[in-house]
Design an enzyme around this catalytic site. Sequence first.
Site, PDB file in Angstrom:
ATOM      1  CB  ALA A   1      -0.919   0.001   1.223  1.00 20.04           C
TER       2      ALA A   1
ATOM      3  CB  CYS B   1      21.820   1.805   5.546  1.00 20.99           C
ATOM      4  SG  CYS B   1      21.980   3.078   4.316  1.00 20.99           S
TER       5      CYS B   1
END
Length: 390
Positions: free
Chosen positions: A200, A322
């Site tokens: 979504a 990361c």
Amino acid sequence: MEQGAQGALLLYSSTLSDSHSNFGNASSIHAAGRKGKAAIEDARELIAAAFGIEEPEDICFTASATESINTALKGFFFQQQKLGLRAHFITTEVEHEATLDTLRFLAELGAAVAIMPVNSQGELDLGILEGLLKEVKGEPTLVSMMAANNETGVIFPWAEAAAIAKKYGALFHLDAVQAPGKLPGFTLAGAPVDLASFSAHKIGGAKGVGALLIRRGVKLIPLLHGGAHERSRRAGTMNVAGIAAFGAAAAALAKKDLNETDRLRKLLEELVVAGVPGAQIQGSKAKRLVNTSNFLFADVRGESLLMGLDLEGYALSSGSACNSGTILPSHVLLAMGFDKLAAQSALRVSLGSGNTEEEIRGFVLVLMRVVERIRAQPQRASLRTGIPAH
Ligand code: PLP
């Protein structure tokens, strides 16, 4: 923020703040519960219409595309295991971690997993898919691939791949997360896709809601047990507000001007290539999404670039994930043939339909300044980013 997204999130927050009178537990039979159920069913229909899904009931709501992908892949594996069969999977090297990590896990449990390479543009060779399908003909097989890559925007020929899978009797799962609102003309209508995952928040809805298309007749063991929600395909109380907002965001997709986003992305790329010496765009020769650009700048480390842009007020991401503040090399760029240092240094820019030409021009000026500043700093030879010629 985009208008459709804004509407969806307003709906989300109003239903959250009014959850008692407005949307009850969708499984309860009192009036508030019935209202919640109706909101979910409305959303299911809006999403089915927006994505070209003929039967709204084939949509099963989840908490993320990661959950949808896990449900598709593990559900297929455990279904085969229950039948005493070994599940076979075919996927690509550049899939999202939700697919690759799940398949690594299933391989440990005994699944056979074949991984297709991509070329230097990030493109697939469907001849390889056909060859692999010939090898496993007769075995229970699921082909899983993305519609378009989240790091480079490179579009895969997913409908052709699904047709080839069908020809060999294999099931086909599409990671469609990046397609709606970014891939012009995207629709599942008429495509031989058995399973498809959506998120979504990638179309302007709230975070923490996803959907899995499970075509009627496709048998999966559920990931979650504990209730008959979602026709026993996914147990657990449903996120009524989030699902209602997902429906609103899907309905708003039709109003998006993808041509304008495409024009702005092309302008961004032209300005960057003209203004920053040694700039390169990954997958530039391939068909790409209207909103995604992946840049590399010779001799500029990704970390320095992201920090420099952050100081100027731009929160951008490198192509890759990361980990504890360190940028890991992107598995997508490694698969395209880049070295480790280059694969740590990409800059991914994703445009929203609310971005303007003025913003693009302003960003490029800042980028030019930041790159120049980084290049002016003394660098050790070992820190230099070598970009292979592609
Ligand atoms: N697949 C692709 C291609 C994605 O880009 C993402 C998220 O960025 C996912 C799957 C996972 O989606 P979610 O954040 O809903 O778990």
